[in-house]
Write a protein that holds these residues in place. Sequence first.
Motif, PDB file in Angstrom:
ATOM      1  N   GLN A  22      35.758  28.688  57.520  1.00  0.00           N
ATOM      2  CA  GLN A  22      36.669  27.686  58.056  1.00  0.00           C
ATOM      3  C   GLN A  22      36.956  27.893  59.536  1.00  0.00           C
ATOM      4  O   GLN A  22      37.530  27.028  60.178  1.00  0.00           O
ATOM      5  CB  GLN A  22      37.990  27.725  57.276  1.00  0.00           C
ATOM      6  CG  GLN A  22      37.846  27.482  55.793  1.00  0.00           C
ATOM      7  CD  GLN A  22      37.303  26.109  55.492  1.00  0.00           C
ATOM      8  OE1 GLN A  22      37.912  25.096  55.832  1.00  0.00           O
ATOM      9  NE2 GLN A  22      36.133  26.053  54.865  1.00  0.00           N
ATOM     10  N   ASP A  23      36.585  29.052  60.059  1.00  0.00           N
ATOM     11  CA  ASP A  23      36.860  29.382  61.455  1.00  0.00           C
ATOM     12  C   ASP A  23      35.715  28.897  62.337  1.00  0.00           C
ATOM     13  O   ASP A  23      34.537  29.078  62.011  1.00  0.00           O
ATOM     14  CB  ASP A  23      37.041  30.893  61.620  1.00  0.00           C
ATOM     15  CG  ASP A  23      37.616  31.266  62.981  1.00  0.00           C
ATOM     16  OD1 ASP A  23      36.913  31.108  63.995  1.00  0.00           O
ATOM     17  OD2 ASP A  23      38.777  31.713  63.022  1.00  0.00           O
ATOM     18  N   ARG A  24      36.067  28.282  63.447  1.00  0.00           N
ATOM     19  CA  ARG A  24      35.080  27.767  64.385  1.00  0.00           C
ATOM     20  C   ARG A  24      34.122  28.860  64.858  1.00  0.00           C
ATOM     21  O   ARG A  24      32.968  28.610  65.176  1.00  0.00           O
ATOM     22  CB  ARG A  24      35.826  27.157  65.578  1.00  0.00           C
ATOM     23  CG  ARG A  24      34.969  26.726  66.751  1.00  0.00           C
ATOM     24  CD  ARG A  24      34.158  25.500  66.442  1.00  0.00           C
ATOM     25  NE  ARG A  24      33.602  24.927  67.647  1.00  0.00           N
ATOM     26  CZ  ARG A  24      32.727  23.939  67.658  1.00  0.00           C
ATOM     27  NH1 ARG A  24      32.325  23.405  66.531  1.00  0.00           N
ATOM     28  NH2 ARG A  24      32.274  23.463  68.791  1.00  0.00           N
ATOM     29  N   ARG A  25      34.600  30.102  64.867  1.00  0.00           N
ATOM     30  CA  ARG A  25      33.781  31.225  65.361  1.00  0.00           C
ATOM     31  C   ARG A  25      32.980  31.868  64.242  1.00  0.00           C
ATOM     32  O   ARG A  25      32.488  32.980  64.383  1.00  0.00           O
ATOM     33  CB  ARG A  25      34.701  32.247  66.018  1.00  0.00           C
ATOM     34  CG  ARG A  25      35.381  31.725  67.272  1.00  0.00           C
ATOM     35  CD  ARG A  25      36.517  32.608  67.716  1.00  0.00           C
ATOM     36  NE  ARG A  25      37.601  32.618  66.734  1.00  0.00           N
ATOM     37  CZ  ARG A  25      38.683  33.377  66.842  1.00  0.00           C
ATOM     38  NH1 ARG A  25      38.810  34.169  67.873  1.00  0.00           N
ATOM     39  NH2 ARG A  25      39.634  33.319  65.934  1.00  0.00           N
ATOM     40  N   PHE A  26      32.873  31.162  63.122  1.00  0.00           N
ATOM     41  CA  PHE A  26      32.107  31.621  61.974  1.00  0.00           C
ATOM     42  C   PHE A  26      32.659  32.970  61.483  1.00  0.00           C
ATOM     43  O   PHE A  26      33.845  33.114  61.283  1.00  0.00           O
ATOM     44  CB  PHE A  26      30.610  31.688  62.308  1.00  0.00           C
ATOM     45  CG  PHE A  26      30.058  30.354  62.754  1.00  0.00           C
ATOM     46  CD1 PHE A  26      29.646  29.423  61.813  1.00  0.00           C
ATOM     47  CD2 PHE A  26      29.990  30.004  64.095  1.00  0.00           C
ATOM     48  CE1 PHE A  26      29.160  28.180  62.199  1.00  0.00           C
ATOM     49  CE2 PHE A  26      29.504  28.768  64.494  1.00  0.00           C
ATOM     50  CZ  PHE A  26      29.086  27.856  63.541  1.00  0.00           C
ATOM     51  N   GLU A  27      31.770  33.968  61.374  1.00  0.00           N
ATOM     52  CA  GLU A  27      32.206  35.261  60.840  1.00  0.00           C
ATOM     53  C   GLU A  27      32.680  36.226  61.919  1.00  0.00           C
ATOM     54  O   GLU A  27      33.092  37.356  61.615  1.00  0.00           O
ATOM     55  CB  GLU A  27      31.061  35.927  60.057  1.00  0.00           C
ATOM     56  CG  GLU A  27      29.899  36.416  60.913  1.00  0.00           C
ATOM     57  CD  GLU A  27      28.879  35.334  61.236  1.00  0.00           C
ATOM     58  OE1 GLU A  27      27.779  35.672  61.696  1.00  0.00           O
ATOM     59  OE2 GLU A  27      29.175  34.148  61.019  1.00  0.00           O
ATOM     60  N   ASN A  28      32.683  35.800  63.175  1.00  0.00           N
ATOM     61  CA  ASN A  28      32.971  36.725  64.278  1.00  0.00           C
ATOM     62  C   ASN A  28      34.313  37.451  64.166  1.00  0.00           C
ATOM     63  O   ASN A  28      34.393  38.644  64.486  1.00  0.00           O
ATOM     64  CB  ASN A  28      32.894  35.983  65.616  1.00  0.00           C
ATOM     65  CG  ASN A  28      31.461  35.611  65.964  1.00  0.00           C
ATOM     66  OD1 ASN A  28      30.528  36.026  65.290  1.00  0.00           O
ATOM     67  ND2 ASN A  28      31.274  34.817  66.999  1.00  0.00           N
ATOM     68  N   PRO A  29      35.410  36.804  63.726  1.00  0.00           N
ATOM     69  CA  PRO A  29      36.679  37.551  63.625  1.00  0.00           C
ATOM     70  C   PRO A  29      36.624  38.718  62.638  1.00  0.00           C
ATOM     71  O   PRO A  29      37.489  39.599  62.681  1.00  0.00           O
ATOM     72  CB  PRO A  29      37.667  36.476  63.132  1.00  0.00           C
ATOM     73  CG  PRO A  29      37.075  35.185  63.569  1.00  0.00           C
ATOM     74  CD  PRO A  29      35.602  35.376  63.446  1.00  0.00           C
ATOM     75  N   LEU A  30      35.601  38.737  61.773  1.00  0.00           N
ATOM     76  CA  LEU A  30      35.521  39.771  60.751  1.00  0.00           C
ATOM     77  C   LEU A  30      34.556  40.891  61.087  1.00  0.00           C
ATOM     78  O   LEU A  30      34.567  41.945  60.434  1.00  0.00           O
ATOM     79  CB  LEU A  30      35.081  39.147  59.407  1.00  0.00           C
ATOM     80  CG  LEU A  30      35.964  38.053  58.831  1.00  0.00           C
ATOM     81  CD1 LEU A  30      35.273  37.407  57.637  1.00  0.00           C
ATOM     82  CD2 LEU A  30      37.308  38.616  58.418  1.00  0.00           C
ATOM     83  N   LEU A  31      33.721  40.691  62.103  1.00  0.00           N
ATOM     84  CA  LEU A  31      32.576  41.585  62.308  1.00  0.00           C
ATOM     85  C   LEU A  31      32.978  43.031  62.537  1.00  0.00           C
ATOM     86  O   LEU A  31      32.315  43.944  62.052  1.00  0.00           O
ATOM     87  CB  LEU A  31      31.718  41.072  63.476  1.00  0.00           C
ATOM     88  CG  LEU A  31      30.910  39.804  63.182  1.00  0.00           C
ATOM     89  CD1 LEU A  31      30.106  39.389  64.400  1.00  0.00           C
ATOM     90  CD2 LEU A  31      29.976  40.021  61.989  1.00  0.00           C
TER      91      LEU A  31
END
Length: 912
Positions: A713-722
């Motif tokens: 759902q985040d525009r930055r895809f999985e980046n906040p989780l990396l």
Amino acid sequence: MENMEKHNGGFEEDKLSEHSDTSYTENKKNTVQLVTDGIDPEEGCSNVTLIELKQKSRFSKQLEWYYSPAYLLFWVGLFFAVCYPLFNHLPTGVKIEEEANLPGTFVAQRAESILIRLDLMGPKIAGDYVTEVEMVEFLLGEISKVRDEMRNDLYDMEVDVQRSSGSFLHWQMINMYQGIQNVVVKLSSKSSNSTSYLLVNSHYDSKPSSVGTGDAELMVVTMLETLRLMATSEETFLHPIVFLFNGAEEQPFHGSHSFISNHRWSANCKALVNLDSAGAGGREILFQGGPNHPWLMKQYKKSAKHPFATTMAEEIFQADLIPSDTDFRIFRDFGPVPGLDMAGCYNGFVYHTKFDRYKVISRGALQNTGDNVLSLVRSISNAEEMYDTEAHSEGHSVFFDYLGLFFVYYTESTGTALNISFSLGAILVICLSLWRMAKVTDRRLGTYARAFGMQFLLAILGFLLALGFPLLMSVFYDAGDRTMTYFSNSWLVIGLFICPSIIGLVLPATLYLSLRPSEKIPHTYHLQIVGHAYCVFMAVLCILLTVVGIRTAYLFMMCVFFYLGALIINLATRLHDKGYLWALVLCVCQILPYLYFTYLFHALLVITIPMTSRKGMDANPDLLISLECALGSILAMVFLAPLLNLFRRPKAMIGGLTLVMFIFCMISVSDVGFPYRPTTNVMRLHFLEVHRKFYEFDGSISLEDSGYYFDLQDRRFENPLLDKINLTGITRVDDYCKTEMYCGLPCFNHRWCSAVNDARWLPRDEPVDLPGTPILQFLNKTVLGTESAPRALYYFVVSSGPPRMSFFVQPRDGVRMLSWSFLKGMLDNPSVYKPPYHIFFGYGSDDSPVEFYFEMTKDDGNFDGPVVELGISGHYMSHLSKRDATTQKFIEDLPDFAHPMEWPTSYERYIF
């Protein structure tokens, strides 16, 4: 003085003597100076004293620059002193012991006690035992208590537990259901013979991982308390009331479609009050009405104790800019039943999460909603229009509340007349103002017309910059992978989007007035012309929006109306020609629209900022927020921001706003700007634990694997989780998208399927331990038709599946689907619905096998080879479905700001 009187009376004569020309020029300069000094030229030529002239000249000079920050801060303070507390105001909840002194009043404490019990029951997923058995029994028990208190001499009550099956087209899929349950109550007055019913609807099911206390058990308990009060009231009502407690809204919309399509009372339902939520606590907003039934707005105006509504929300919602929908659509499209759509909208951060619990819902919020719903039900159930609602179908409405204090509505046709009348009236009065300026300063009208023309072009530029600067900021932040920095700290929008918008609004006129001062036109008049130009531009926009049928044009009409009022006052009192005194009248007249616009757009931001976390990956969420900030800033400050030129060094104030913007930008790229926080502002992480098998035509398995399918759902895809969790191996699914239906993934519904090309797949070594698997049986194949028109029937049955399954159907090349046992509407509209076809199936209390067939034709007539691909997915969404140890470990390792909505899913793809 005699010469001046001559020139004032006939200065437009061109053929004068050289001496007269010199005297005429000097006198024009004197007249301009009188206006600049804030003195009416007619008074300046009379026997006023020097002291009086000096006193008047105090209002003619620009104020010192250091007053300009105080000017802006005044308007900021006005918002926080008036709008903010009014927006957050809630009534005091009524206690049970106060009921005796307040007969007929909604009792929030009683509703709250029921809400707590519902909350403790946990999630209520359609198809679960809690939902299909315990919840139904709970509602029947509460309704029985109402029956015990009911005035049997005045009322009749009928209760029905509806179970039905059906299907309908929704989004790009067939929405099919079986054994869906609704609890339905009809309350009618014994003295009434009306066959027109009022329908009151809400749902008691919830999303996975959410208890659903705000969405929408708060509305359920509101309905129960309303039912009790209506059944015990001494004041009877004209029209029967149907209370629909629907058990499958989140499926989506199975419960409402089941009722409106199959229930014996549905045909008599002539009006609707739909209750839902996109948050928890706070006030509920009326955001859809009708359609084409303005009498419903009249009922809301007459009855709502705490109004909160706007046409703008309706048009935004119906433009699909909001990632939500309600049962209102189903009643409107399949009834059709006109109505009012009301939803809780505060604290949308907890919507569809485990944090949607009773502790975030105040008693005041229950009282607010209860007061409104009870009064509205009483009003509509006694409305004469209910006898023949079609006779009162008179077009759309324009509606809005003013700071929650009162409600305004009028028909669209009235709105059209108001918009055009005030817009044209403003243009006419502005022409009169320009003529007055020319007359007073002894200048040609053409001089002022040219000045106005230049300022009108600058007004267009200012409007575009006021829109463009915030939008440009949103584009830059998106390019820098920094979207949603305001998500947890919404005050950041002040510097990121509001300051740039105000800068854009005031910049063109300020630079022009500073760099090209006019000797012919006094600064005070030139500054008025800036406002005139913006007013004409807003009037033109108002007319254009009205012509294309956008009812939100009322916002621009409101701008024009209050500016027009200030201008008329200034002309009538001659403050128009007395230095800068006109600005004081303008500011006073702008207080009311400023309060409204800041209140309205603050409300929109409160509603939409939480929604940015579920907008998906396709659109930049900052665009919507920046656009709202820009429009709010323009409407609130379009006539106030240019008044910065009342002060000396206005460019320094623009520099100050730029500095504020820079400081906020620096804050936003720090840790403060990271969007998510545990518990309060979570990241929505949607993923499925998938085990999939691909069967080929000969029955062999070409692929069997397990992994996590992320619908980010985040525009930055999985980046906040990396850097928070090990996602080694996560990949796009582009290769599968080229060869498999929906990229070989079991997308859940239309929203998931429309974003499947951007999905992520994280393979795992351990197979997903599924709670079960749907069993597909190929029953038989029958070849029919002639050699010139060959066709074949394929029969299937699916059994042992979970309460939510999807069937994906893709005819092979050269094959066309002629018919099937599913809803035919999808095949009848090939320009709208194209393969692969998606059939979503959900059940409630009836888990009988699903039998279906396909009738197909093939170009070469050979049905011995591959004809159709069929995918079957089973979604074990219930919190009661066991997650294996690997999944549990994965969930435990997620960062504390990530809220998972997940479930195990099976997917088998077959070729027949």
